[in-house]
Write a protein that holds these residues in place. Structure first.
Motif, mmCIF file in Angstrom:
data_model
loop_
_atom_site.group_PDB
_atom_site.id
_atom_site.type_symbol
_atom_site.label_atom_id
_atom_site.label_comp_id
_atom_site.label_asym_id
_atom_site.label_seq_id
_atom_site.Cartn_x
_atom_site.Cartn_y
_atom_site.Cartn_z
ATOM 1 N N ALA A 150 -47.097 -60.412 95.070
ATOM 2 C CA ALA A 150 -46.957 -59.967 96.438
ATOM 3 C C ALA A 150 -47.168 -61.443 97.241
ATOM 4 C CB ALA A 150 -47.921 -59.059 96.668
ATOM 5 N N TRP A 151 -48.284 -62.419 96.995
ATOM 6 C CA TRP A 151 -48.426 -63.272 97.549
ATOM 7 C C TRP A 151 -47.221 -64.255 97.706
ATOM 8 C CZ3 TRP A 151 -48.585 -68.594 96.095
ATOM 9 C CH2 TRP A 151 -49.510 -69.585 97.040
ATOM 10 N N VAL A 152 -46.434 -64.347 96.732
ATOM 11 C CA VAL A 152 -45.150 -65.162 97.157
ATOM 12 C C VAL A 152 -44.184 -64.251 97.808
ATOM 13 C CG1 VAL A 152 -42.796 -65.873 95.568
ATOM 14 C CG2 VAL A 152 -45.316 -66.208 94.648
ATOM 15 N N LEU A 153 -44.112 -63.030 97.694
ATOM 16 C CA LEU A 153 -43.107 -62.441 98.609
ATOM 17 C C LEU A 153 -43.502 -62.305 100.119
ATOM 18 C CD1 LEU A 153 -40.733 -60.283 98.851
ATOM 19 C CD2 LEU A 153 -42.295 -58.592 98.439
ATOM 20 N N ALA A 154 -44.889 -62.311 100.240
ATOM 21 C CA ALA A 154 -45.557 -62.494 101.439
ATOM 22 C C ALA A 154 -44.979 -63.899 102.063
ATOM 23 C CB ALA A 154 -46.960 -62.332 101.788
ATOM 24 N N LYS A 155 -44.978 -64.797 101.372
ATOM 25 C CA LYS A 155 -44.694 -66.173 101.775
ATOM 26 C C LYS A 155 -43.146 -66.329 102.476
ATOM 27 C CE LYS A 155 -45.878 -70.094 99.565
ATOM 28 N NZ LYS A 155 -46.618 -71.170 100.556
ATOM 29 N N LEU A 156 -42.270 -65.593 101.714
ATOM 30 C CA LEU A 156 -40.818 -65.422 101.916
ATOM 31 C C LEU A 156 -40.735 -64.502 103.427
ATOM 32 C CD1 LEU A 156 -37.821 -65.651 101.597
ATOM 33 C CD2 LEU A 156 -38.284 -63.384 100.306
ATOM 34 N N TYR A 157 -41.889 -63.426 103.550
ATOM 35 C CA TYR A 157 -41.723 -62.790 104.787
ATOM 36 C C TYR A 157 -41.953 -63.760 105.835
ATOM 37 C CZ TYR A 157 -41.513 -58.009 102.378
ATOM 38 O OH TYR A 157 -40.839 -57.134 101.952
ATOM 39 N N ARG A 158 -43.113 -64.474 105.850
ATOM 40 C CA ARG A 158 -43.703 -65.266 106.710
ATOM 41 C C ARG A 158 -42.374 -66.319 107.249
ATOM 42 N NH1 ARG A 158 -48.325 -64.539 104.134
ATOM 43 N NH2 ARG A 158 -48.299 -66.575 102.737
ATOM 44 N N LYS A 159 -41.787 -66.729 106.030
ATOM 45 C CA LYS A 159 -40.719 -67.846 106.251
ATOM 46 C C LYS A 159 -39.637 -67.285 107.163
ATOM 47 C CE LYS A 159 -38.493 -71.610 104.049
ATOM 48 N NZ LYS A 159 -39.112 -72.502 103.303
ATOM 49 N N LEU A 160 -39.396 -65.919 106.893
ATOM 50 C CA LEU A 160 -38.365 -65.100 107.444
ATOM 51 C C LEU A 160 -38.954 -64.588 108.999
ATOM 52 C CD1 LEU A 160 -36.782 -63.295 104.557
ATOM 53 C CD2 LEU A 160 -35.899 -65.190 105.985
ATOM 54 N N GLY A 161 -40.071 -64.868 109.242
ATOM 55 C CA GLY A 161 -40.737 -64.199 110.494
ATOM 56 C C GLY A 161 -40.719 -62.665 110.625
ATOM 57 N N TRP A 162 -41.033 -62.302 109.233
ATOM 58 C CA TRP A 162 -41.325 -60.837 109.045
ATOM 59 C C TRP A 162 -42.669 -60.501 108.816
ATOM 60 C CZ3 TRP A 162 -37.420 -59.592 104.688
ATOM 61 C CH2 TRP A 162 -36.151 -59.697 105.179
ATOM 62 N N SER A 163 -43.056 -59.549 109.322
ATOM 63 C CA SER A 163 -44.638 -59.275 108.927
ATOM 64 C C SER A 163 -44.847 -58.370 107.782
ATOM 65 C CB SER A 163 -45.177 -58.064 110.101
ATOM 66 O OG SER A 163 -44.592 -57.049 110.375
ATOM 67 N N TYR A 164 -45.892 -58.436 107.163
ATOM 68 C CA TYR A 164 -46.095 -57.444 106.003
ATOM 69 C C TYR A 164 -47.247 -56.649 106.071
ATOM 70 C CZ TYR A 164 -49.824 -60.840 104.808
ATOM 71 O OH TYR A 164 -50.751 -61.857 104.779
#
Length: 164
Positions: A150-164
């Motif tokens: 989930a931490w890796v996915l959250a890093k991707l979300y942040r890079k894409l400008g998405w919130s989680y």
């Protein structure tokens, strides 16, 4: 209530897990290793579970992997709906890949591929932590084995400008 206590009180549990996990993963090289190794480990665990024989005739190969993915997805979805949906998508891709390998090459190839990926990815993880100078988070709490993907996915979300 003090600002520190208030901030801590308002923080979601997943944010606290990520903050703690991030504290053990500050080195850029270790983070890059984790971005590749954590999903590789996740896939290898799914593939290893896929290889466990299914009981009786009602179940098909992959039932153990499906049950584990479902349980993990509930954990992620409860922590954050957006992360839960993202992990569902990742699980679906990994399940399709695993099914394809099993159908195309057989369970023996799947098993040995999963073992190889698992070993190589964990070696990479431990090299990353050697560089970091800190032990892996899961050695203090096994829940971090679920937090890592989930931490890796959250890093991707942040890079894409998405919130989680």
């Amino acid at each position: 209530m003090s600002t520190v206590a208030q901030t801590s009180f308002e923080t979601r549990p997943i944010d606290r897990w990520f903050a703690s996990y991030s504290a053990d993963h500050r080195n850029a090289t270790n983070q890059r290793i984790h971005v590749f190794a954590v999903p590789a480990i996740l896939w290898s665990v799914i593939a290893l579970l896929w290889c466990i024989p299914a009981p009786g005739t009602w179940f098909k190969p992959g039932i153990w992997a499906a049950m584990a993915m479902f349980a993990a997805m509930l954990f992620y979805y409860r922590a954050s709906r957006k992360l839960g949906l993202g992990m569902f998508a990742q699980f679906a891709v990994f399940a399709l890949l695993t099914h394809w390998i099993a159908q195309s090459f057989g369970l023996t190839v799947l098993l040995w591929s999963a073992v190889g990926v698992f070993v190589i990815a964990w070696i990479a993880q431990f090299i990353g932590h050697k560089i970091e100078g800190k032990k892996p988070s899961f050695l203090t709490d096994l829940t971090y084995l679920l937090i890592g993907p989930a931490w890796v996915l959250a890093k991707l979300y942040r890079k894409l400008g998405w919130s989680y």
